[in-house]
Design a protein around this motif. Structure first.
Motif, mmCIF file in Angstrom:
data_model
loop_
_atom_site.group_PDB
_atom_site.id
_atom_site.type_symbol
_atom_site.label_atom_id
_atom_site.label_comp_id
_atom_site.label_asym_id
_atom_site.label_seq_id
_atom_site.Cartn_x
_atom_site.Cartn_y
_atom_site.Cartn_z
ATOM 1 N N THR A 161 0.827 -1.206 0.000
ATOM 2 C CA THR A 161 0.000 0.000 0.000
ATOM 3 C C THR A 161 0.859 1.252 0.000
ATOM 4 O O THR A 161 0.511 2.259 -0.626
ATOM 5 C CB THR A 161 -0.923 0.000 1.233
ATOM 6 O OG1 THR A 161 -1.758 -1.170 1.192
ATOM 7 C CG2 THR A 161 -1.799 1.237 1.273
ATOM 8 N N ASN A 162 1.972 1.209 0.712
ATOM 9 C CA ASN A 162 2.871 2.361 0.797
ATOM 10 C C ASN A 162 3.808 2.353 -0.409
ATOM 11 O O ASN A 162 4.850 1.709 -0.405
ATOM 12 C CB ASN A 162 3.681 2.300 2.097
ATOM 13 C CG ASN A 162 2.788 2.279 3.322
ATOM 14 O OD1 ASN A 162 2.252 3.290 3.722
ATOM 15 N ND2 ASN A 162 2.619 1.099 3.908
ATOM 16 N N LYS A 275 2.788 1.284 9.287
ATOM 17 C CA LYS A 275 2.832 0.802 7.907
ATOM 18 C C LYS A 275 2.356 -0.647 7.823
ATOM 19 O O LYS A 275 1.645 -1.023 6.882
ATOM 20 C CB LYS A 275 4.248 0.935 7.346
ATOM 21 C CG LYS A 275 4.631 2.380 7.038
ATOM 22 C CD LYS A 275 5.945 2.462 6.307
ATOM 23 C CE LYS A 275 6.269 3.910 5.976
ATOM 24 N NZ LYS A 275 5.317 4.483 5.036
ATOM 25 N N TYR A 277 0.211 -1.971 9.800
ATOM 26 C CA TYR A 277 -1.233 -1.867 10.007
ATOM 27 C C TYR A 277 -1.952 -1.524 8.704
ATOM 28 O O TYR A 277 -2.966 -2.131 8.343
ATOM 29 C CB TYR A 277 -1.503 -0.807 11.072
ATOM 30 C CG TYR A 277 -2.957 -0.458 11.275
ATOM 31 C CD1 TYR A 277 -3.837 -1.372 11.849
ATOM 32 C CD2 TYR A 277 -3.453 0.792 10.915
ATOM 33 C CE1 TYR A 277 -5.171 -1.058 12.046
ATOM 34 C CE2 TYR A 277 -4.780 1.115 11.102
ATOM 35 C CZ TYR A 277 -5.634 0.192 11.670
ATOM 36 O OH TYR A 277 -6.949 0.516 11.845
ATOM 37 N N LYS A 278 -1.396 -0.549 7.981
ATOM 38 C CA LYS A 278 -2.012 -0.151 6.709
ATOM 39 C C LYS A 278 -1.943 -1.283 5.689
ATOM 40 O O LYS A 278 -2.900 -1.533 4.956
ATOM 41 C CB LYS A 278 -1.309 1.090 6.151
ATOM 42 C CG LYS A 278 -1.623 2.378 6.900
ATOM 43 C CD LYS A 278 -0.930 3.560 6.244
ATOM 44 C CE LYS A 278 -1.254 4.860 6.969
ATOM 45 N NZ LYS A 278 -0.560 6.011 6.334
ATOM 46 N N GLU A 279 -0.799 -1.965 5.649
ATOM 47 C CA GLU A 279 -0.650 -3.054 4.683
ATOM 48 C C GLU A 279 -1.613 -4.192 4.978
ATOM 49 O O GLU A 279 -2.140 -4.834 4.076
ATOM 50 C CB GLU A 279 0.794 -3.578 4.703
ATOM 51 C CG GLU A 279 1.847 -2.598 4.220
ATOM 52 C CD GLU A 279 1.795 -2.350 2.729
ATOM 53 O OE1 GLU A 279 1.106 -3.111 2.016
ATOM 54 O OE2 GLU A 279 2.437 -1.392 2.267
ATOM 55 N N LYS A 281 -4.584 -4.146 6.043
ATOM 56 C CA LYS A 281 -5.971 -3.883 5.665
ATOM 57 C C LYS A 281 -6.268 -4.266 4.222
ATOM 58 O O LYS A 281 -7.410 -4.572 3.878
ATOM 59 C CB LYS A 281 -6.297 -2.386 5.861
ATOM 60 C CG LYS A 281 -6.419 -1.974 7.319
ATOM 61 C CD LYS A 281 -6.691 -0.481 7.413
ATOM 62 C CE LYS A 281 -6.954 -0.076 8.854
ATOM 63 N NZ LYS A 281 -8.208 -0.606 9.379
#
Length: 320
Positions: A161-162, A275, A277-279, A281
Motif C-alpha cells: 500500500t505504501n 505501515k 497496520y495499513k498493509e 488492511k
C-alpha cells in the motif's frame, strides 16, 4: 495537452508509434475544472482519454492507476507529470531505447539548475541517503519513465500500500537504459510538493524500503548503554575517593537525553508498525470513478455497449 498532442501526431506520422496510441490524463480527485477540461478535450480529440479517480489518492497511486489502465491497450507506457517540466522532446529517445530491447527507460536530469539551492541540496542528499541505506535508486530520476507492458505487469504484482515507485521499479530487474535531459522552468501554477509533502514523501520512502533506521536506533541504544557503564564506573571511582558532588545539571541533562532517545525510538518503531497496520488492511490503492478508456464504466456504472457513449458537453460529470 497541445504540446503532447503535436508530439504524438508527429510520432504517428513517422510510424514510430501506432496510430492507435493515446494520451491518458489522470485526474487525482481534483476539485477544480481539471476533469471538465479533460472530458471536453476527449470529445474533440481522438487521441485524448481520461481517467477520473473517485478521490485524491496521492501522486504515486494515481500514477499507478494510469499505468494500469494504459498497459491493457499498449505495448509500452510513458509516464510524465502534467506540468511538463520534464522535456517531452526526449520521448523519441525513450522509444529508441525501447526498440533496442530495454523494457524500462529512465528519464534522468542532467543537472538541477532550475531548483532552489535548498531543494537541490535536500534532493541530492535524499538520493545519497537512500543509497547508503541499501535502496537502489536512479540518481536524479523522478517519475518520467517508459515501461513495457511486461514491466508494468510485474510492477502491479508488488502489492504494498505504501508506494514508492522509484524504488520498486528498480527491483523489477529487466533490462534498463537512461535518457538524460534538462528540466524546464515551471510555465504556470505552483508546485504540489511543498516542503511538508517532500519531507513526508522522503520519510515514506525510507521507512517503506529500509529497516536501517531501526538498526541505527538499536546501535544508538547499545552505545548509550556502554557509555553509561563507563560513566557509572567513573562515578563509582570518584565516590570511592570521596570526590563526588551533587550536580543537578548533569542529572537533568541525562534524563532529558535518555528520555528523548526513547521517544525517538518509540516514534520510529510506531512508524513501521503503522505501515504494517495499513498493509494488513489490503484496501484498494484507488477507485476509478470515470474511465474514458472503457465506455462500459462511466461513473462507475455498467452501460449498454450499444448505447451512445459520448455525453453531452453541457452535462459534464461533476467534480468532487
Amino acid at each position: 495537452m497541445k504540446e503532447l498532442g503535436i508530439l504524438l501526431k508527429n510520432l504517428i506520422s513517422k510510424k514510430i508509434v501506432s496510430e492507435y496510441s493515446k494520451l491518458l490524463f489522470v485526474d487525482d480527485g481534483s476539485r477544480d475544472a481539471t476533469w471538465q477540461i479533460i472530458y471536453k478535450e476527449s470529445l474533440q480529440n481522438e487521441y485524448v482519454r481520461g481517467l477520473k479517480l473517485s478521490r485524491n489518492v496521492g501522486h504515486q497511486n494515481a500514477l499507478l492507476a494510469g499505468m494500469d489502465a494504459a498497459r491493457k491497450v499498449a505495448d509500452c507506457v510513458i509516464s510524465i507529470d502534467a506540468d511538463l517540466q520534464d522535456d517531452i522532446a526526449v520521448i523519441p529517445d525513450f522509444l529508441d531505447k525501447y526498440s533496442d530491447g530495454n523494457e524500462i527507460v529512465f528519464g534522468v536530469r542532467n543537472k538541477r539548475v532550475t531548483d532552489t539551492v535548498f531543494k537541490r541540496t535536500t534532493a541530492q542528499g535524499f538520493y545519497k541517503l537512500m543509497n547508503k541505506m541499501g535502496v537502489e535508486l536512479v540518481y536524479n530520476h523522478a517519475d518520467f519513465r517508459l515501461m513495457s507492458r511486461r514491466a508494468v505487469d510485474e510492477l502491479l504484482r508488488f502489492g504494498e500500500t505504501n508506494l514508492f515507485l522509484r524504488g520498486i521499479v528498480t527491483l523489477i530487474g529487466f533490462k534498463t537504459a537512461s535518457v538524460f535531459y534538462d528540466r524546464k522552468e515551471r510555465a504556470a501554477g505552483e508546485t504540489k510538493y511543498p516542503l511538508k509533502k517532500m519531507l513526508a514523501f522522503a520519510a515514506d520512502a525510507i521507512t517503506s524500503f529500509s529497516i536501517t533506521p531501526i538498526r541505527l536506533v538499536l546501535l544508538l541504544g547499545f552505545i548509550s548503554f556502554f557509555v553509561s557503564l563507563i560513566f557509572g564506573g567513573y562515578f563509582l571511582t570518584l565516590k570511592f575517593f570521596g570526590s563526588t558532588e551533587a550536580g543537578w545539571t548533569s542529572l537533568i541533562t541525562s534524563i532529558w537525553l535518555i528520555g528523548g532517545l526513547q521517544l525517538i525510538a518509540i516514534g520510529l518503531i510506531g512508524e513501521y508498525i503503522g505501515k504494517v497496520y495499513k498493509e494488513s488492511k489490503r484496501r484498494p490503492k484507488y477507485i476509478i470513478d470515470v474511465d474514458l478508456f472503457d465506455p462500459l464504466k462511466i461513473n462507475g456504472k455498467e452501460r449498454n455497449p450499444y448505447e451512445s457513449y459520448s455525453m453531452p458537453v453541457n452535462k459534464l460529470p461533476e467534480t468532487n
